[in-house]
Scaffold this motif. Structure first.
Motif, short mmCIF file in Angstrom:
data_model
loop_
_atom_site.label_atom_id
_atom_site.label_comp_id
_atom_site.label_asym_id
_atom_site.label_seq_id
_atom_site.Cartn_x
_atom_site.Cartn_y
_atom_site.Cartn_z
N CYS A 58 34.66 44.62 40.25
CA CYS A 58 35.23 43.51 41.36
C CYS A 58 36.39 43.99 41.42
N VAL A 60 39.19 42.38 42.33
CA VAL A 60 40.16 41.55 41.65
C VAL A 60 40.23 41.57 40.28
N CYS A 61 39.33 41.50 39.46
CA CYS A 61 39.58 41.50 38.18
C CYS A 61 39.00 42.69 37.30
N ASN A 63 35.76 43.40 36.78
CA ASN A 63 34.50 43.10 35.97
C ASN A 63 33.31 43.83 36.66
N CYS A 70 33.66 38.83 42.18
CA CYS A 70 32.78 38.63 41.10
C CYS A 70 32.45 37.11 40.97
N CYS A 73 35.68 35.23 39.75
CA CYS A 73 36.82 35.35 40.58
C CYS A 73 36.73 34.26 41.73
ZN ZN Z 1 36.42 39.29 39.38
#
Ligand code: ZN
Length: 198
Positions: A58, A60-61, A63, A70, A73
């Motif tokens: 992901c 952003v995070c 993951n 994901c 998020c």
């Molecule tokens: Zn994420």
């Protein structure tokens, strides 16, 4: 020395590279696979390739996910003011099982470990820092209660606290040396509830 036909020897070699799989287990698995229907073996090999090809990080995070961002998020119902930092994607599954946490996550993909030559630049620290804007109020550090997990927590706290963001560490009713993914949801849920500021 093994005296297997080359394709069997190769299969055993590849299987024994997997974590927790010794030579004996690899042999057992190889013979099991040879015994399986061809269609089952095709499904197994296709699922290995599919997972490898379709799963990414992901943006952003960090993951593991099929869609980016994901599902966590991109869930508008989650509280973006609180981010729980974990060592790896498996820990998110454990946290989600406890159903208490409604914030977002950040996956470090490891911990700082000078013994293994893993420094802050080898894990997703800068990705975490880039997420910290004024909307973020608290960072919960949920690395495992190992020496490396504790050191990583302190390192992150030092970086983040000057940004005027509350940094907490989950409480550990959790044994030292433990691994988050194996704790039951009550232990994890208590650990989140009793987190302390660091
Ligand atoms: Zn994420």
């Amino acid at each position: 020395m093994d005296f297997y036909a080359l394709p069997i020897a190769n299969l055993i070699d590849e299987l024994s590279k997997l974590p927790g799989i010794g030579r004996k287990t690899a042999q057992r698995l190889a013979f099991y696979i040879l015994d399986m229907d061809k269609s089952e073996v095709e499904k197994l090999s296709a699922s290995l390739l599919e997972a490898k090809e379709k799963i990414k990080f992901c943006s952003v995070c960090c993951n593991l996910t099929e869609s980016d961002p994901c599902y966590i998020c991109s869930n508008k119902a989650r509280d973006g003011s609180i981010i729980c930092v974990v060592e790896n994607s498996k820990d998110i599954i454990a946290m989600e099982r406890s159903k208490d946490f409604k914030g977002l996550y950040h996956v470090l993909n490891g911990v700082i470990s000078p013994m293994d030559n893993i420094g802050p630049n080898d894990i997703n620290v800068k990705e975490l820092l880039s997420r910290l804007d004024s909307s973020v109020e608290e960072i919960i550090i949920a690395t495992n209660p190992t020496v490396e997990g504790e050191a990583t927590a302190l390192y992150l706290a030092k970086l983040i606290k000057p940004l005027d963001i509350k940094v907490t560490r989950i409480a550990h009713g959790i044994p030292i040396g433990g691994d988050l993914e194996f704790f039951d949801e009550i232990t994890l849920s208590k650990a989140m509830e009793n987190r302390r500021e660091i």
